[in-house]
Design a protein around this motif. Structure first.
Motif, PDB file in Angstrom:
ATOM      1  N   THR A  13       0.847  -1.191   0.000  1.00 38.10           N
ATOM      2  CA  THR A  13       0.000   0.000   0.000  1.00 38.10           C
ATOM      3  C   THR A  13       0.880   1.238   0.000  1.00 38.10           C
ATOM      4  O   THR A  13       1.979   1.246   0.552  1.00 38.10           O
ATOM      5  CB  THR A  13      -0.901   0.049   1.251  1.00 38.10           C
ATOM      6  N   GLY A  14       0.407   2.288  -0.627  1.00 38.12           N
ATOM      7  CA  GLY A  14       1.135   3.544  -0.632  1.00 38.12           C
ATOM      8  C   GLY A  14       2.361   3.483  -1.514  1.00 38.12           C
ATOM      9  O   GLY A  14       2.687   2.478  -2.138  1.00 38.12           O
ATOM     10  N   SER A  15       3.056   4.610  -1.594  1.00 38.22           N
ATOM     11  CA  SER A  15       4.256   4.695  -2.414  1.00 38.22           C
ATOM     12  C   SER A  15       5.472   4.297  -1.588  1.00 38.22           C
ATOM     13  O   SER A  15       5.459   4.365  -0.363  1.00 38.22           O
ATOM     14  CB  SER A  15       4.443   6.123  -2.941  1.00 38.22           C
ATOM     15  N   ALA A  16       6.505   3.872  -2.285  1.00 41.93           N
ATOM     16  CA  ALA A  16       7.726   3.459  -1.612  1.00 41.93           C
ATOM     17  C   ALA A  16       8.605   4.673  -1.321  1.00 41.93           C
ATOM     18  O   ALA A  16       8.635   5.630  -2.078  1.00 41.93           O
ATOM     19  CB  ALA A  16       8.480   2.457  -2.481  1.00 41.93           C
ATOM     20  N   PHE A  17       9.313   4.618  -0.194  1.00 43.66           N
ATOM     21  CA  PHE A  17      10.308   5.641   0.114  1.00 43.66           C
ATOM     22  C   PHE A  17      11.680   5.083  -0.230  1.00 43.66           C
ATOM     23  O   PHE A  17      11.996   3.940   0.084  1.00 43.66           O
ATOM     24  CB  PHE A  17      10.265   6.030   1.588  1.00 43.66           C
ATOM     25  N   LEU A  18      12.503   5.895  -0.860  1.00 44.71           N
ATOM     26  CA  LEU A  18      13.830   5.455  -1.261  1.00 44.71           C
ATOM     27  C   LEU A  18      14.780   6.636  -1.171  1.00 44.71           C
ATOM     28  O   LEU A  18      14.470   7.735  -1.651  1.00 44.71           O
ATOM     29  CB  LEU A  18      13.792   4.919  -2.694  1.00 44.71           C
ATOM     30  N   GLY A  19      15.940   6.435  -0.556  1.00 40.71           N
ATOM     31  CA  GLY A  19      16.914   7.511  -0.461  1.00 40.71           C
ATOM     32  C   GLY A  19      18.268   6.998  -0.026  1.00 40.71           C
ATOM     33  O   GLY A  19      18.405   5.874   0.463  1.00 40.71           O
ATOM     34  N   THR A  20      19.285   7.836  -0.219  1.00 36.59           N
ATOM     35  CA  THR A  20      20.635   7.505   0.236  1.00 36.59           C
ATOM     36  C   THR A  20      21.089   8.557   1.241  1.00 36.59           C
ATOM     37  O   THR A  20      20.637   9.708   1.216  1.00 36.59           O
ATOM     38  CB  THR A  20      21.635   7.462  -0.940  1.00 36.59           C
ATOM     39  N   VAL A  21      21.973   8.151   2.130  1.00 34.63           N
ATOM     40  CA  VAL A  21      22.508   9.066   3.125  1.00 34.63           C
ATOM     41  C   VAL A  21      23.958   8.701   3.394  1.00 34.63           C
ATOM     42  O   VAL A  21      24.332   7.523   3.392  1.00 34.63           O
ATOM     43  CB  VAL A  21      21.670   9.009   4.426  1.00 34.63           C
ATOM     44  N   VAL A  22      24.782   9.737   3.581  1.00 34.67           N
ATOM     45  CA  VAL A  22      26.196   9.557   3.911  1.00 34.67           C
ATOM     46  C   VAL A  22      26.392   9.998   5.355  1.00 34.67           C
ATOM     47  O   VAL A  22      26.047  11.122   5.723  1.00 34.67           O
ATOM     48  CB  VAL A  22      27.100  10.375   2.970  1.00 34.67           C
ATOM     49  N   LEU A  23      26.934   9.117   6.184  1.00 35.02           N
ATOM     50  CA  LEU A  23      27.025   9.348   7.622  1.00 35.02           C
ATOM     51  C   LEU A  23      28.478   9.261   8.076  1.00 35.02           C
ATOM     52  O   LEU A  23      29.211   8.347   7.679  1.00 35.02           O
ATOM     53  CB  LEU A  23      26.177   8.314   8.366  1.00 35.02           C
ATOM     54  N   ARG A  24      28.878  10.209   8.932  1.00 37.17           N
ATOM     55  CA  ARG A  24      30.258  10.257   9.396  1.00 37.17           C
ATOM     56  C   ARG A  24      30.361   9.779  10.838  1.00 37.17           C
ATOM     57  O   ARG A  24      29.589  10.182  11.698  1.00 37.17           O
ATOM     58  CB  ARG A  24      30.796  11.689   9.292  1.00 37.17           C
ATOM     59  N   CYS A  25      31.309   8.902  11.093  1.00 36.24           N
ATOM     60  CA  CYS A  25      31.519   8.324  12.419  1.00 36.24           C
ATOM     61  C   CYS A  25      31.889   9.411  13.441  1.00 36.24           C
ATOM     62  O   CYS A  25      32.708  10.285  13.131  1.00 36.24           O
ATOM     63  CB  CYS A  25      32.632   7.274  12.327  1.00 36.24           C
ATOM     64  N   PRO A  26      31.273   9.385  14.646  1.00 40.98           N
ATOM     65  CA  PRO A  26      30.287   8.405  15.124  1.00 40.98           C
ATOM     66  C   PRO A  26      28.874   8.823  14.728  1.00 40.98           C
ATOM     67  O   PRO A  26      28.542  10.001  14.706  1.00 40.98           O
ATOM     68  CB  PRO A  26      30.465   8.474  16.645  1.00 40.98           C
ATOM     69  N   TRP A  27      28.041   7.838  14.394  1.00 44.92           N
ATOM     70  CA  TRP A  27      26.661   8.128  14.018  1.00 44.92           C
ATOM     71  C   TRP A  27      25.775   6.959  14.425  1.00 44.92           C
ATOM     72  O   TRP A  27      26.232   5.839  14.601  1.00 44.92           O
ATOM     73  CB  TRP A  27      26.537   8.383  12.513  1.00 44.92           C
ATOM     74  N   GLY A  28      24.500   7.246  14.553  1.00 43.62           N
ATOM     75  CA  GLY A  28      23.537   6.192  14.862  1.00 43.62           C
ATOM     76  C   GLY A  28      22.139   6.655  14.485  1.00 43.62           C
ATOM     77  O   GLY A  28      21.734   7.771  14.814  1.00 43.62           O
ATOM     78  N   ILE A  29      21.424   5.832  13.755  1.00 52.18           N
ATOM     79  CA  ILE A  29      20.056   6.159  13.352  1.00 52.18           C
ATOM     80  C   ILE A  29      19.131   5.038  13.802  1.00 52.18           C
ATOM     81  O   ILE A  29      19.469   3.855  13.721  1.00 52.18           O
ATOM     82  CB  ILE A  29      19.926   6.381  11.829  1.00 52.18           C
ATOM     83  N   GLY A  30      17.964   5.407  14.294  1.00 47.88           N
ATOM     84  CA  GLY A  30      17.016   4.426  14.792  1.00 47.88           C
ATOM     85  C   GLY A  30      15.715   4.462  14.018  1.00 47.88           C
ATOM     86  O   GLY A  30      15.256   5.527  13.586  1.00 47.88           O
ATOM     87  N   VAL A  31      15.121   3.298  13.815  1.00 47.92           N
ATOM     88  CA  VAL A  31      13.838   3.158  13.133  1.00 47.92           C
ATOM     89  C   VAL A  31      12.867   2.527  14.122  1.00 47.92           C
ATOM     90  O   VAL A  31      13.063   1.393  14.566  1.00 47.92           O
ATOM     91  CB  VAL A  31      13.955   2.281  11.870  1.00 47.92           C
TER      92      VAL A  31
END
Length: 302
Positions: A13-31
């Motif tokens: 259902t719905g449209s897909a999300f798509l993307g790229t990201v460049v992350l520099r240490c230290p980093w942390g992302i949560g879903v």
């Protein structure tokens, strides 16, 4: 038609999300846990993946791809104990946009895939919390490798029609990813997916998907499977996870739900298309599966 592609297409259902990201240490992302399945590809660098409820993180290397099932909270980071910020904040934060060539950066391709879980298909409900394919496994599977490359090109280019193209590419990438994962599983260990490896049952799944409007009986399906009725019913239930006619009903309802979401066809027209002679009979069956009438479902449950 392909049974796995049919299921993913009908329940998305719905449209897909798509993307790229460049992350520099230290980093942390949560879903956070959500309805969307999450796809992550490590394009460069490395990171650690931690699933909610699991103590040990999984190290991801360049070229690795992971699919995290819907409802599973998770985090990606470098180092593994880095502070975590919500993924939306990370994607929009300027400090995270660094040069790709820097040695302490990680480049990720991230996508989400939303599935209708009001009446989940066995394939959806039996997907493992995490599917992880290494770069070597991806490289050995040319269709999957090419699909992921196309996703990367589209995510970085964002040209005209990007949303539509990304959605179609993600459909293909997920089918190829699931097939590649199935190839790594021992015989009989892939639950519903194992049905696709049984020629007789796979043939019947394809037949049900292609001709949902037919007046199917267990005897008729057994004949087409070239099996006795008892053997067919037992094998189908064991592999698919529910009896043949229950699956027929579920598939009809999934197609009906997709038509209610995406078309302006009347309820009577949809009923006939999925094998019901009358709107009331269809509405009763739909309400039993989805817990609400077709009209209410079409209006978003309101």
């Amino acid at each position: 038609m392909d049974a796995m592609a049919d299921v993913l297409g009908s329940y998305r259902t719905g449209s897909a999300f798509l993307g790229t990201v460049v992350l520099r240490c230290p980093w942390g992302i949560g879903v956070d846990p959500q309805r969307d399945s999450a796809l992550h590809v490590v394009l460069a660098g490395h990171c650690w993946l931690r699933l909610a409820g699991r103590d040990e993180p999984v190290r991801l290397s360049p070229g690795d791809v992971v699919l995290v099932a819907s409802g599973i909270g998770h985090a990606l980071s470098d180092p593994p104990d880095a502070s975590i910020v919500p993924i939306r904040a990370a994607l929009s934060a300027a400090p995270y946009q660094q040069a790709v060539s820097a040695p302490d950066t990680t480049t990720l391709l991230c996508a989400k895939y939303q599935l209708d879980e009001a009446a989940p298909h066995p394939m959806v409900s039996l997907m493992p919390p995490l599917i992880h394919l290494t770069a070597q496994q991806v490289e050995a599977n040319e269709p999957l490798r090419l699909a992921l490359q196309l996703l990367r090109v589209e995510a970085e280019g964002r040209r005209s029609g990007a949303d539509l193209i990304a959605s179609r590419l993600l459909d293909s990438a997920l089918v190829l990813l699931l097939r590649a994962w199935m190839d790594t599983q021992p015989a009989g260990a892939a639950d519903w997916f194992g049905a696709l490896s049984d020629p007789s049952i796979a043939r019947i799944l394809r037949l049900i998907h292609e001709q949902p409007q037919d007046a199917w009986t267990v005897a008729a399906l057994a004949d087409r499977a070239l099996l006795s009725r008892a053997t067919f019913a037992r094998r189908f239930t064991q592999l698919v996870g529910e009896p043949p006619l229950a699956y027929v009903t579920r598939w009809r309802m999934s197609l009906a739900a997709k038509a209610l979401r995406e078309t302006g066809h009347s309820i009577d027209e949809i009923a006939r298309a999925v094998g019901y002679e009358s709107g009331p009979a269809f509405s009763k069956a739909f309400s039993r599966v989805f817990g609400q009438s077709p009209g209410r479902y079409r209006n978003g449950g309101s």
